[in-house]
Design a protein around this motif. Structure first.
Motif, PDB file in Angstrom:
ATOM      1  N   LYS A  54     109.405  68.059  80.649  1.00 39.17           N
ATOM      2  CA  LYS A  54     110.546  67.182  80.897  1.00 39.17           C
ATOM      3  C   LYS A  54     111.700  67.999  81.485  1.00 39.17           C
ATOM      4  O   LYS A  54     111.947  69.130  81.049  1.00 39.17           O
ATOM      5  N   PRO A  55     112.430  67.430  82.445  1.00 44.23           N
ATOM      6  CA  PRO A  55     113.487  68.212  83.094  1.00 44.23           C
ATOM      7  C   PRO A  55     114.738  68.361  82.231  1.00 44.23           C
ATOM      8  O   PRO A  55     115.148  67.431  81.546  1.00 44.23           O
ATOM      9  N   ILE A  56     115.312  69.565  82.277  1.00 46.16           N
ATOM     10  CA  ILE A  56     116.622  69.819  81.685  1.00 46.16           C
ATOM     11  C   ILE A  56     117.453  70.605  82.694  1.00 46.16           C
ATOM     12  O   ILE A  56     117.008  71.641  83.189  1.00 46.16           O
ATOM     13  N   PHE A  57     118.637  70.113  83.003  1.00 49.75           N
ATOM     14  CA  PHE A  57     119.590  70.857  83.826  1.00 49.75           C
ATOM     15  C   PHE A  57     120.524  71.610  82.886  1.00 49.75           C
ATOM     16  O   PHE A  57     121.089  71.023  81.954  1.00 49.75           O
ATOM     17  N   ILE A  58     120.677  72.910  83.131  1.00 50.58           N
ATOM     18  CA  ILE A  58     121.576  73.738  82.334  1.00 50.58           C
ATOM     19  C   ILE A  58     122.633  74.333  83.257  1.00 50.58           C
ATOM     20  O   ILE A  58     122.301  74.976  84.252  1.00 50.58           O
ATOM     21  N   PHE A  59     123.897  74.107  82.918  1.00 52.88           N
ATOM     22  CA  PHE A  59     125.010  74.585  83.745  1.00 52.88           C
ATOM     23  C   PHE A  59     125.686  75.784  83.101  1.00 52.88           C
ATOM     24  O   PHE A  59     125.908  75.798  81.899  1.00 52.88           O
ATOM     25  N   GLN A  60     126.031  76.763  83.917  1.00 50.64           N
ATOM     26  CA  GLN A  60     126.637  77.999  83.428  1.00 50.64           C
ATOM     27  C   GLN A  60     128.066  77.789  82.953  1.00 50.64           C
ATOM     28  O   GLN A  60     128.731  76.813  83.301  1.00 50.64           O
ATOM     29  N   GLY A  61     128.554  78.736  82.158  1.00 54.01           N
ATOM     30  CA  GLY A  61     129.953  78.745  81.789  1.00 54.01           C
ATOM     31  C   GLY A  61     130.820  79.128  82.972  1.00 54.01           C
ATOM     32  O   GLY A  61     130.345  79.710  83.957  1.00 54.01           O
ATOM     33  N   GLY A  62     132.097  78.822  82.905  1.00 53.67           N
ATOM     34  CA  GLY A  62     133.001  79.109  84.006  1.00 53.67           C
ATOM     35  C   GLY A  62     133.334  80.590  84.098  1.00 53.67           C
ATOM     36  O   GLY A  62     133.345  81.303  83.086  1.00 53.67           O
ATOM     37  N   ASN A  63     133.602  81.063  85.318  1.00 53.80           N
ATOM     38  CA  ASN A  63     133.937  82.475  85.553  1.00 53.80           C
ATOM     39  C   ASN A  63     132.903  83.391  84.914  1.00 53.80           C
ATOM     40  O   ASN A  63     133.225  84.393  84.268  1.00 53.80           O
ATOM     41  N   CYS A  64     131.658  83.026  85.076  1.00 51.26           N
ATOM     42  CA  CYS A  64     130.552  83.713  84.422  1.00 51.26           C
ATOM     43  C   CYS A  64     129.388  83.763  85.408  1.00 51.26           C
ATOM     44  O   CYS A  64     129.500  83.267  86.528  1.00 51.26           O
ATOM     45  N   ILE A  65     128.273  84.379  85.027  1.00 52.26           N
ATOM     46  CA  ILE A  65     127.081  84.320  85.858  1.00 52.26           C
ATOM     47  C   ILE A  65     126.011  83.502  85.146  1.00 52.26           C
ATOM     48  O   ILE A  65     125.891  83.547  83.923  1.00 52.26           O
ATOM     49  N   ASN A  66     125.261  82.790  85.925  1.00 50.35           N
ATOM     50  CA  ASN A  66     124.261  81.860  85.421  1.00 50.35           C
ATOM     51  C   ASN A  66     123.299  82.488  84.401  1.00 50.35           C
ATOM     52  O   ASN A  66     123.114  81.941  83.304  1.00 50.35           O
ATOM     53  N   SER A 122     117.782  62.929  83.671  1.00 42.64           N
ATOM     54  CA  SER A 122     117.440  64.213  83.056  1.00 42.64           C
ATOM     55  C   SER A 122     118.258  64.415  81.783  1.00 42.64           C
ATOM     56  O   SER A 122     119.279  63.761  81.564  1.00 42.64           O
ATOM     57  N   ALA A 123     117.795  65.358  80.970  1.00 38.50           N
ATOM     58  CA  ALA A 123     118.641  65.901  79.895  1.00 38.50           C
ATOM     59  C   ALA A 123     119.550  66.956  80.521  1.00 38.50           C
ATOM     60  O   ALA A 123     119.187  67.604  81.508  1.00 38.50           O
ATOM     61  N   PHE A 124     120.726  67.122  79.946  1.00 37.33           N
ATOM     62  CA  PHE A 124     121.692  68.097  80.455  1.00 37.33           C
ATOM     63  C   PHE A 124     122.236  68.928  79.307  1.00 37.33           C
ATOM     64  O   PHE A 124     122.532  68.400  78.233  1.00 37.33           O
ATOM     65  N   ILE A 125     122.371  70.240  79.570  1.00 40.72           N
ATOM     66  CA  ILE A 125     122.968  71.157  78.604  1.00 40.72           C
ATOM     67  C   ILE A 125     124.048  71.955  79.316  1.00 40.72           C
ATOM     68  O   ILE A 125     123.828  72.468  80.422  1.00 40.72           O
ATOM     69  N   GLY A 126     125.214  72.067  78.684  1.00 39.64           N
ATOM     70  CA  GLY A 126     126.288  72.842  79.290  1.00 39.64           C
ATOM     71  C   GLY A 126     127.141  73.534  78.253  1.00 39.64           C
ATOM     72  O   GLY A 126     127.641  72.890  77.333  1.00 39.64           O
ATOM     73  N   PRO A 127     127.305  74.862  78.369  1.00 39.84           N
ATOM     74  CA  PRO A 127     128.289  75.555  77.544  1.00 39.84           C
ATOM     75  C   PRO A 127     129.627  75.630  78.268  1.00 39.84           C
ATOM     76  O   PRO A 127     129.672  75.809  79.489  1.00 39.84           O
ATOM     77  N   SER A 128     130.702  75.451  77.534  1.00 39.13           N
ATOM     78  CA  SER A 128     132.057  75.676  78.053  1.00 39.13           C
ATOM     79  C   SER A 128     132.326  74.835  79.306  1.00 39.13           C
ATOM     80  O   SER A 128     132.226  73.610  79.266  1.00 39.13           O
ATOM     81  N   TYR A 129     132.654  75.477  80.418  1.00 41.25           N
ATOM     82  CA  TYR A 129     132.941  74.769  81.669  1.00 41.25           C
ATOM     83  C   TYR A 129     131.757  73.879  82.077  1.00 41.25           C
ATOM     84  O   TYR A 129     131.934  72.793  82.627  1.00 41.25           O
ATOM     85  N   GLY A 130     130.541  74.374  81.793  1.00 35.27           N
ATOM     86  CA  GLY A 130     129.348  73.591  82.120  1.00 35.27           C
ATOM     87  C   GLY A 130     129.321  72.248  81.406  1.00 35.27           C
ATOM     88  O   GLY A 130     128.856  71.244  81.949  1.00 35.27           O
ATOM     89  N   ALA A 131     129.823  72.211  80.173  1.00 41.34           N
ATOM     90  CA  ALA A 131     129.922  70.943  79.450  1.00 41.34           C
ATOM     91  C   ALA A 131     130.922  70.020  80.128  1.00 41.34           C
ATOM     92  O   ALA A 131     130.715  68.800  80.214  1.00 41.34           O
ATOM     93  N   GLY A 132     132.030  70.596  80.624  1.00 39.13           N
ATOM     94  CA  GLY A 132     133.015  69.801  81.350  1.00 39.13           C
ATOM     95  C   GLY A 132     132.435  69.176  82.601  1.00 39.13           C
ATOM     96  O   GLY A 132     132.782  68.041  82.961  1.00 39.13           O
ATOM     97  N   ILE A 133     131.532  69.902  83.264  1.00 43.27           N
ATOM     98  CA  ILE A 133     130.845  69.364  84.443  1.00 43.27           C
ATOM     99  C   ILE A 133     129.991  68.159  84.045  1.00 43.27           C
ATOM    100  O   ILE A 133     129.994  67.121  84.718  1.00 43.27           O
ATOM    101  N   ILE A 134     129.252  68.282  82.950  1.00 39.74           N
ATOM    102  CA  ILE A 134     128.408  67.180  82.485  1.00 39.74           C
ATOM    103  C   ILE A 134     129.254  65.958  82.143  1.00 39.74           C
ATOM    104  O   ILE A 134     128.863  64.814  82.421  1.00 39.74           O
TER     105      ILE A 134
END
Length: 292
Positions: A54-66, A122-134
């Motif tokens: 199953k697909p999951i999109f994971i977004f990086q934190g801000g000012n960080c590397i993936n 899809s399911a989505f996971i985001g830490p920090s800035y990535g959560a804001g994107i979601i």
């Protein structure tokens, strides 16, 4: 350097991308590296996990590397098809043009990525800035989200500005002025509750030196924006998170989400320790088994 670059020098950019490749190897997973043309610029996407997963999109934190924040969710790479885009305008291999985190731009960017990979939802996971994107996707295209996990999330509520200035901004200014490891250590210890790995500390040092930091935070999400967002949501917060402290996140999340399936609080900073990562991934996998 070009006018649109987020880096202060070509040497600085090479340093950041060197850390990117070094960190990626530590994940010990076979990644496809796909470049997707979007209307916001070219987007580099790391893809791994079983093709039938199953697909999951994971977004990086801000000012960080993936790869750094992707490593937080390493246990998920075995059973799910993971899509991890380098965020436009942040350190990494995507276009360096910054887009607004306060309107529907990120929602449209994600929609174009989903279309490219022929994924309806899809399911989505985001830490920090990535959560804001979601949360921008939840506000403008909620039908794209099957469920979401928001970790130390931006876009819900902010911590004390005074504490952020005292514990992060002042040491950062002093570090930029004199390059003192003492001030870098203060920032790292605040971010991680004294548990930051050496490689992560090296990376944030390099980012502070060589990147023009993104200072525009994701918009604080209003309850009215999420009226049509019904997907199950797990929010995970840290009691010692200087940016998004658990007590403020809890109150705001309970107010804006009608679909808050689970809420977890750990005694952690903005960067979770290895112990907290183990507990966090256990909770995430339970949530996904139940709601996805």
């Amino acid at each position: 350097m070009g006018t649109l670059t987020i880096y202060k020098s070509e040497a600085g950019k090479r340093s950041i991308l060197g850390f990117y490749e070094k960190y990626l190897k530590t994940l010990q997973s076979d990644f496809e590296r796909i470049y997707v043309e979007t209307s916001f610029g070219e987007t580099h996407v790391l893809v791994t996990g079983p093709a039938e997963g199953k697909p999951i999109f994971i977004f990086q934190g801000g000012n960080c590397i993936n790869p750094m924040t992707l490593s937080w969710f390493k246990p998920l790479l075995e059973n799910y098809r993971i899509y991890a885009p380098d965020t436009i305008g942040h350190p990494g291999l995507s276009a360096e043009t910054r887009i607004s985190p306060r309107d529907d731009s990120f929602a449209r960017w994600i929609s174009e990525l989903l279309r490219h990979f022929q994924i309806e939802k899809s399911a989505f996971i985001g830490p920090s800035y990535g959560a804001g994107i979601i949360l921008r996707l939840a506000a403008f295209m909620p039908e794209k989200i099957a469920c979401s996990v928001l970790v130390s999330p931006a876009g819900i509520q902010l911590g004390s500005k005074f504490e952020m200035i005292r514990k992060i901004l002042v040491p950062l200014m002093l570090f930029k002025f004199n390059g003192s490891k003492e001030h870098l250590d203060k920032i790292a210890n605040t971010l991680s509750d004294n548990s930051m790995k050496d490689i992560d500390k090296e990376i944030i040092e390099s980012i502070f030196k060589y990147v023009k930091l993104e200072q525009d935070m994701p918009k604080l999400t209003e309850k009215s924006e999420l009226e049509d967002y019904k997907a199950p949501t797990l929010v995970i917060a840290g009691r010692k998170d200087v940016f998004f402290p658990e007590d403020k996140i809890r109150r705001a999340a309970q107010d804006i989400f009608s679909n808050l399936a689970n809420y977890e609080a750990f005694n952690s900073g903005h960067f979770p320790s290895e112990e907290h990562l183990g507990k966090m991934n256990h909770r995430i996998m339970e949530f996904l088994r139940t709601h996805y």
